[in-house]
Design an enzyme around this catalytic site. Structure first.
Site, PDB file in Angstrom:
ATOM      1  N   ARG A 166      32.210 -43.562  14.109  1.00  0.00           N
ATOM      2  CA  ARG A 166      32.032 -44.984  14.416  1.00  0.00           C
ATOM      3  C   ARG A 166      32.387 -45.163  15.888  1.00  0.00           C
ATOM      4  NH1 ARG A 166      34.185 -50.272  11.275  1.00  0.00           N
ATOM      5  NH2 ARG A 166      32.378 -49.635  10.057  1.00  0.00           N
ATOM      6  N   HIS A 220      24.427 -49.692  10.752  1.00  0.00           N
ATOM      7  CA  HIS A 220      25.537 -49.346   9.866  1.00  0.00           C
ATOM      8  C   HIS A 220      24.898 -48.860   8.565  1.00  0.00           C
ATOM      9  CE1 HIS A 220      29.333 -49.069   8.080  1.00  0.00           C
ATOM     10  NE2 HIS A 220      29.825 -50.265   8.288  1.00  0.00           N
ATOM     11  N   ARG A 254      37.783 -50.083   5.115  1.00  0.00           N
ATOM     12  CA  ARG A 254      36.849 -49.785   4.054  1.00  0.00           C
ATOM     13  C   ARG A 254      36.005 -48.554   4.348  1.00  0.00           C
ATOM     14  NH1 ARG A 254      38.036 -54.342   2.858  1.00  0.00           N
ATOM     15  NH2 ARG A 254      38.141 -54.540   5.078  1.00  0.00           N
ATOM     16  N   THR A 255      35.341 -48.564   5.495  1.00  0.00           N
ATOM     17  CA  THR A 255      34.407 -47.481   5.784  1.00  0.00           C
ATOM     18  C   THR A 255      35.152 -46.157   5.910  1.00  0.00           C
ATOM     19  OG1 THR A 255      33.018 -49.083   6.912  1.00  0.00           O
ATOM     20  CG2 THR A 255      32.510 -46.774   7.279  1.00  0.00           C
ATOM     21  N   LYS A 273      42.070 -38.846  27.981  1.00  0.00           N
ATOM     22  CA  LYS A 273      42.102 -38.197  29.298  1.00  0.00           C
ATOM     23  C   LYS A 273      40.740 -38.309  29.967  1.00  0.00           C
ATOM     24  CE  LYS A 273      45.267 -34.412  27.925  1.00  0.00           C
ATOM     25  NZ  LYS A 273      45.300 -32.939  27.735  1.00  0.00           N
TER      26      LYS A 273
END
Lengths: 305, 305, 305
Positions: free
Chosen positions: B105, B133, B55-56, B83
């Site tokens: 995120r 959020h 969704r986000t 890495k």
């Protein structure tokens, strides 16, 4: 065969004349100054990265965007390569679907040889095994030319794991062709005699160099090795604050990144006034624009054969 | 430091005044009504999602598309983060390559603090660990304002795992700032006293609430736990058909999704007339357009400093 | 229900009349000849590939590009499907976010049945379990029609693992509807009696066929089986040089690819003059353009219901 040799592959700087190389450097710098790119909005490319990358892949993506190219999304992890398809057949598939050029990073040294024979679209090498990394060389050269005009008579020390570095391999050769003196440094056992350059201790090499090019200590190769001590490496071969104080005032510091801060170079020196590490990243976009323009500008690519 | 504070980061609603928050809500609703977006076709953004999302991520991608932004593809799984490169150096690389804003995120709570200090491009927080959020909060607010005009004097019950929910944390605070009463509910042992809200049993809270916000029971945290019974949760804390019949006729039901149908809410009630769950997803696109516009509209972003 | 049946889903050729199928074939060939595509620049699609693919995915991506569609990036590996979200809820989310059509490959046979009932946007099936692969059938048909005008009275032999092949299943039925004779061949134990076609030994079938369609021996199913010998398969059922010399001079050879060179077909014969294997890939782009045009051209899609 004759027609195929006229396709503008870009797999190793060894295949280009010094005139061509200097033309690409100049074009990259020109684009950085704001010259209009040769937009090629009708063309499609695909980026095939079979090894991890942030800088090189993102930099090619940004260069492609600036040229107006369409980029066909290709995820190696979910491609039919996972069903055992060869790289050649994957590339032939993309050619059949209408892709006009391929940018490829692959773990196999010289992977591009069969592709060059069999494909009628340009291959741009974004790194092959322990072989070449020509677009990285080009951006390194751009950064040096930006600082010094050219590299004739300049001394470059390359310090680190020369044996496994495709950056070292690509650079050592082209720099000498362009008139520079190249010295290898770092751990003696990581030095590669086949590169045809001299070895010096880092403290000796530093003071006589115009360009100090640090190579990345590869986590996957050394940092997980329990006998390897990052702090020991830093003290013996790294660019410490002490060593930084002794480099020439006009000298510049390069690193292909990702940097292991505190290993190859002290944490804060990455952003030092003489460091060109983030400039290299910026220049990478323009170097790759010049490379992509070349792939499509030539009168002898796919369409006209 | 002074100039950096003027970059329009969007990491927590706590950093915005209620006037700014209500302006964003209004702008989101205006865009949903068909207002022309402030197109920013010369800008490039990158979406760095180090945690799973549909969704986000898709919602940001769609918002970026509507604004005409160029999106630089970035796959965390094949980036140099693998890495060992730090998040900061990855972000600095993208800045050097020419990216104008980053949507991130990341699993680390407050990951954005060092980035805000070191980068000259806006960071938009798409979720940090068990922290914030804020774009989810904004779309939740949009959905509430769409239903009620504003939230002054409204009662919202948030039901579920409040202790681990960044949605709960973001919402509990901002809702009270905007004049609402917030109640926590669900399993008492999942309640979080530090949120500064009162706890009520769900059956009590339901009948007095205008907005019922269900939180997701996290598979990765609870549903794999053999002592956790989904059906027991549903009976004790879920929005069953019986409970749905008792909510106020004008009340609305929200859930950040993905929904565990039959756990937090009965299977068929997800599409109930009083559910706004799919409206939330639609609103998410417009909320993120407003957020992205803000990142580029401000007279004090990168270019003008 | 009535309105939903009018959405132009494309999940199986069984749902289309032969007139519709031949119209799609003709449209694909017309686009290949240079006809202008019906550009749909205001639409957004998403490609949901839950199984590995190069050809099908890249081919859809290229078709989408030619139509000017916006493609919402969707990575199955990092989506909330990993948090246990159902395919239906994922698709409903994308619909709520504003996606106008979904192209889906999924391992579950008939996955599309619930989606067709619940979504108001077209589903285009890019392969379901051991069920259907209708866009592959369409490109196969295009390649046959390109060679022969139509397939009435033509004989097609399909050779390989018919039991597990969705290509075989899709093709066997539609070819007979279009007037062709279809024969199955390859290992007798891999033959599928439910397809309603006759079985013949490959050496017998070859000489009487106009179209030789080889199926892929699936690594994941057979090649890792120690009792399976690739060279034995090649000798007994593969298109060897000897067998190639005995096919009709006008016959063509098809393979859905990826090819196991030296197994289903001798290494060098993939590029033989009678092979249409790479033409199939090229045709796939145009077939998918015709399919996508149909999804958006119909007067009864989402917007107008």
């Amino acid at each position: 065969m004759q027609t195929q040799q006229r396709i503008s592959h870009f797999v190793s700087l060894d295949d280009l004349s010094t005139v061509e190389i200097e033309r690409l450097i100049a074009r990259g710098l020109e684009l950085k100054q704001g010259a209009s790119p040769h937009r090629t909005v009708t063309k499609t490319v695909a980026n095939l990265f079979f090894e991890h990358s942030t800088r090189t892949k993102c930099s090619f993506e940004m260069a492609e965007h600036h040229l107006g190219l369409h980029v066909l999304p290709f995820e190696t992890a979910t491609s039919s390569v996972q069903k055992g398809e060869t790289l050649l057949d994957t590339c032939k598939t993309l050619e059949a679907i209408g892709v006009d050029a391929l940018i490829v990073r692959h773990g196999e040294t010289g992977y591009y040889e069969r592709l060059q024979e069999q494909l009628r679209i340009p291959i741009i090498n974004a790194g092959d095994g322990s072989g070449q990394h020509p677009s990285q060389s080009l951006l390194d050269l751009m950064t040096m030319y930006e600082a010094f005009g050219d590299v004739t008579g300049k001394t470059i020390v390359i310090c680190g794991d020369l044996r496994h570095s495709r950056v070292a391999r690509s650079n050592a050769h082209v720099l000498r062709r362009l008139g520079a003196t190249v010295i290898g440094s770092g751990p003696r056992e990581w030095f590669d005699d086949t590169l045809g350059i001299a070895y010096q201790e880092i403290d000796e090499a530093l003071t006589s160099s115009d360009i100090i090019m640090l190579l990345r200590v590869q986590h996957e190769r050394h940092l997980d090795d329990q006998s390897f001590e990052a702090t020991v490496y830093h003290q013996r071969y790294g660019l410490t604050h002490e060593r930084m104080a002794r480099i020439r005032p006009e000298a510049i510091v390069l690193h292909p990144a990702p940097v292991n801060r505190g290993v190859e170079i002290a944490e804060e020196l990455v952003e030092h006034a003489q460091s060109r590490i983030f400039d290299q990243m910026t220049n990478g976009v323009f170097a790759r624009m010049a490379i992509l323009e070349r792939a499509f500008d030539e009168p002898t690519t796919k369409e006209t054969i």
